[in-house]
Each structure stands twice: as structure tokens, then as C-alpha cells.
Motif scaffolding. Structure first.
Motif, PDB file in Angstrom:
ATOM      1  N   UNK A 198       0.737   1.269  -9.644  1.00 29.14           N
ATOM      2  CA  UNK A 198       2.195   1.243  -9.757  1.00 29.14           C
ATOM      3  C   UNK A 198       2.853   2.259  -8.831  1.00 29.14           C
ATOM      4  N   UNK A 199       2.209   3.387  -8.621  1.00 31.12           N
ATOM      5  CA  UNK A 199       2.781   4.476  -7.809  1.00 31.12           C
ATOM      6  C   UNK A 199       2.327   4.413  -6.354  1.00 31.12           C
ATOM      7  N   UNK A 200       1.869   3.237  -5.892  1.00 28.25           N
ATOM      8  CA  UNK A 200       1.386   3.158  -4.510  1.00 28.25           C
ATOM      9  C   UNK A 200       2.478   3.508  -3.494  1.00 28.25           C
ATOM     10  N   UNK A 201       3.746   3.246  -3.835  1.00 26.40           N
ATOM     11  CA  UNK A 201       4.823   3.535  -2.893  1.00 26.40           C
ATOM     12  C   UNK A 201       5.104   5.037  -2.776  1.00 26.40           C
ATOM     13  N   UNK A 202       4.436   5.840  -3.605  1.00 20.62           N
ATOM     14  CA  UNK A 202       4.576   7.289  -3.497  1.00 20.62           C
ATOM     15  C   UNK A 202       3.440   7.923  -2.696  1.00 20.62           C
ATOM     16  N   UNK A 203       2.430   7.112  -2.358  1.00 27.77           N
ATOM     17  CA  UNK A 203       1.215   7.670  -1.783  1.00 27.77           C
ATOM     18  C   UNK A 203       1.411   8.229  -0.381  1.00 27.77           C
ATOM     19  N   UNK A 204       2.324   7.652   0.397  1.00 31.22           N
ATOM     20  CA  UNK A 204       2.570   8.198   1.735  1.00 31.22           C
ATOM     21  C   UNK A 204       3.161   9.604   1.628  1.00 31.22           C
ATOM     22  N   UNK A 205       4.134   9.765   0.738  1.00 29.93           N
ATOM     23  CA  UNK A 205       4.762  11.070   0.555  1.00 29.93           C
ATOM     24  C   UNK A 205       3.808  12.102  -0.021  1.00 29.93           C
ATOM     25  N   UNK A 206       2.840  11.634  -0.835  1.00 29.16           N
ATOM     26  CA  UNK A 206       1.894  12.552  -1.456  1.00 29.16           C
ATOM     27  C   UNK A 206       0.907  13.135  -0.450  1.00 29.16           C
ATOM     28  N   UNK A 207       0.431  12.285   0.461  1.00 31.01           N
ATOM     29  CA  UNK A 207      -0.616  12.755   1.374  1.00 31.01           C
ATOM     30  C   UNK A 207      -0.069  13.308   2.689  1.00 31.01           C
ATOM     31  N   UNK A 208       1.166  12.925   3.035  1.00 33.20           N
ATOM     32  CA  UNK A 208       1.720  13.341   4.325  1.00 33.20           C
ATOM     33  C   UNK A 208       3.233  13.457   4.180  1.00 33.20           C
ATOM     34  N   UNK A 264       0.214  -0.929 -16.420  1.00 28.77           N
ATOM     35  CA  UNK A 264       0.192  -0.793 -14.958  1.00 28.77           C
ATOM     36  C   UNK A 264       0.558   0.634 -14.539  1.00 28.77           C
ATOM     37  N   UNK A 265       1.590   1.175 -15.174  1.00 24.19           N
ATOM     38  CA  UNK A 265       2.017   2.546 -14.882  1.00 24.19           C
ATOM     39  C   UNK A 265       0.916   3.536 -15.255  1.00 24.19           C
ATOM     40  N   UNK A 266       0.295   3.331 -16.421  1.00 21.17           N
ATOM     41  CA  UNK A 266      -0.773   4.222 -16.862  1.00 21.17           C
ATOM     42  C   UNK A 266      -1.935   4.269 -15.884  1.00 21.17           C
ATOM     43  N   UNK A 267      -2.198   3.146 -15.229  1.00 19.14           N
ATOM     44  CA  UNK A 267      -3.274   3.088 -14.252  1.00 19.14           C
ATOM     45  C   UNK A 267      -2.986   3.876 -12.991  1.00 19.14           C
TER      46      UNK A 267
END
Length: 326
Positions: A177-187, A216-219
């Protein structure tokens, strides 16, 4: 005169047969041109694909069920545009939405942009209102998102230069669910928030939908973000059961020489359940007062219980089976 670049809107969909047509139509009605619309069907089992095929202006790409992150990465790879807009099959956009998001990127004011407010599309539904009630009301309407960032910049984006997206490795599908945050998290890169830019989002409208959304969010939960809360909860339970079941400590607390537990195990569990229910009711009352909606108070206890249960199931599902998709 320099022509505006193509903006590609990528829409991952999974079983959105009831909403996808209105979502696509809202994009076809956009004031900004040229626009490319790519729908990535993520293994839908309903009539979503048939609905999408009714729009000749839309490119349909089908993939095995792998989540929105995988779909957006594929959309970026297939896009003809220079700018990509992230969209969903349960969203609808006002006519100037793409123009507002794309213009600052075209003018090189930012590499990515984010809308300011996200209104609940189905706010006549009590379950949807429970989802958004914690945000309060915005202009008298229920919202699922407000930027609320005084700086005007945020770590997330709705539109981005595709070259920038690719350079940063795209999304991590395993974030679920939080895949759209992954760019900001790593870079980390801050994106410009566009004031008075909004869209409409349909939210879960039943107990079943709420459970699956929460799962989905919990995952998507990361251990580093939840271990402190889990530790505090375990410590609290340890203290509670020590006080109620340990006869020597109970005697010292109440000044009794009779070394008997304050409560039996069954009564201790019942009291704990009563305290949990009381806490849920207090939270429900606070939320309902915030939006001045008594129906929220009546349903919120069931909503919150379902959400917590779904989160636990989702996180356990990821840990045990490696599943993170909806």
C-alpha cells in the motif's frame, strides 16, 4: 510556439468495474492536452478489463497480480510522455487537475508535484466517512488527505518527470500500500504542493471493503516504524497482569496481608476487555465530535476494530507468506 509535452497518466486497477469508467472519463475531460492514459490491469477477476476496453483512447496493459508499485513501474516504462501522473481507478479529477500538476514541472519549478486536498467521493457512505473523519472537514466536506504542510513541499508526489522517476529506481512493489512512499524513503526529494489543486477519491464503503483495505495497509508496515508501539503495548500488558494477578504485589498495593490476587484470570481478562472497549468508545466520541456526525460515533467502534484486525492480519500475512498485494 513550443508545444506542451505529453503527460502520461498511469492507472493501476484491480477489480474496479464499478468505478473505472468514471475515473477514465474525468481524465478524458481534462483541459490539458496532449494526454496519454495507460490502464494497467493488475489481474482483475471482475469486468474491469471489459469496462476499460470501451474507451478507444486508453491503452490497456495486463499483468499478473503484483500490486500498484509494479504497475506504476511498468507504466513508466511504457509511457510516451515526459511527465507521469499517478492515478487510481477509484479516483475522479476536476478538469484542470492535470494542468495544475504539470505546469510547475514544465516551467522547471519542481521535478514533481502533489495535490493539496483529496475529497471523499462517496461521503454519503458511513464507512467512507469513518475512514476520513480523523482528518476533520475541509470546506465542510470529508477529506482523505490534506497536505497541511506550511513549507509547501512534501516527500510524496502525484506527478513527476519520468526521467527522474526512472533515475530513482521507481517504486518498491514490496512496500504494498505504501509503495508510492518508497522513492522518498530511499532517496529523499521534496515535491511541490499545488495549492487549491484537488481530486475526489472513493473510499471503502462496507465492512468487507474496510477489512481488505486495512489488510493491504497492514502489509505495508515496516518493523522499524511499529516496534516501539508494540513494545509499549507489551510492557503495559505486563504491568496490568502483574498488578491484577500477582498476589504479593496486590497485597502491598492495597495494604493487605492476605496474599490473594486482586482478580482471577478470567475477571482480569474481562476487565481488560472492558477497558479496551471504553478506550474505543472514547476515541469514537472524539472523532465524531470533530466532524459533528453522530452516525460516525455509532459505526466508528466497528470500523476501528475492523481496521486494527485487518492491519494485524496484513502484517502477519507479509511476515509469514511474503504477501503484500491487496
Amino acid at each position: 510556439m513550443v508545444k506542451d509535452p505529453i503527460v502520461t497518466v498511469v492507472i493501476p486497477v484491480y477489480n474496479e468495474e464499478e468505478l473505472i469508467s468514471n475515473s477514465i472519463q474525468s481524465l478524458l475531460d481534462q483541459s490539458y492536452k496532449p494526454i496519454e492514459i495507460i490502464v494497467i490491469d493488475d489481474g482483475s477477476t471482475d469486468k474491469t478489463v471489459e469496462k476499460v476496453k470501451q474507451f478507444s483512447q486508453v491503452r490497456l496493459i495486463q499483468q499478473e497480480h503484483g500490486g500498484t508499485g509494479k504497475a506504476w513501474n511498468l507504466g513508466a516504462k511504457e509511457a510516451k510522455g515526459k511527465i507521469m501522473v499517478l492515478f487510481a481507478g477509484d479516483m475522479q479529477a476536476p478538469k484542470d487537475f492535470i494542468e495544475q500538476l504539470a505546469r510547475p514541472i514544465i516551467n522547471k519549478e519542481a521535478k514533481g508535484t502533489l495535490h493539496d486536498v483529496e475529497y471523499i467521493l462517496n461521503q454519503d457512505n458511513i464507512w467512507a466517512r469513518c475512514w476520513s473523519a480523523r482528518w476533520g472537514l475541509h470546506d465542510g466536506k470529508y477529506v482523505s488527505f490534506t497536505s497541511n504542510t506550511p513549507s509547501g513541499w512534501a516527500p510524496n508526489f502525484e506527478a513527476i518527470l519520468i526521467d527522474e522517476y526512472v533515475k530513482r529506481g521507481g517504486f518498491n512493489p514490496k512496500r504494498g500500500y505504501a509503495d508510492d512512499q518508497s522513492i522518498g524513503e530511499k532517496n529523499p526529494l521534496k515535491f511541490k504542493i499545488i495549492k487549491d489543486c484537488h481530486l475526489y477519491h472513493n473510499y471503502p464503503s462496507s465492512w468487507k471493503d474496510t477489512f481488505f483495505q486495512s489488510r493491504w495497509i497492514g502489509g505495508s508496515f515496516l518493523f522499524k516504524n511499529i516496534w516501539k508501539k508494540g513494545l509499549i503495548a507489551l510492557i503495559g500488558l505486563g504491568i496490568y497482569f502483574t498488578l491484577t494477578l500477582n498476589s504479593s504485589i496486590t497485597g502491598a498495593v492495597i495494604g493487605s496481608t492476605n496474599n490473594t490476587p486482586l482478580l482471577s484470570l478470567s475477571n482480569s481478562l474481562l476487565l481488560l476487555l472492558a477497558l479496551i472497549i471504553l478506550a474505543i468508545l472514547i476515541q469514537s466520541a472524539k472523532i465524531a465530535l470533530k466532524v459533528k456526525d453522530y452516525q460516525v460515533f455509532l459505526v466508528y467502534p466497528f470500523f476501528l476494530t475492523t481496521k486494527i484486525f485487518g492491519n494485524i492480519v496484513g502484517y502477519s500475512r507479509k511476515l509469514l507468506f511474503g504477501k503484500y498485494t491487496k
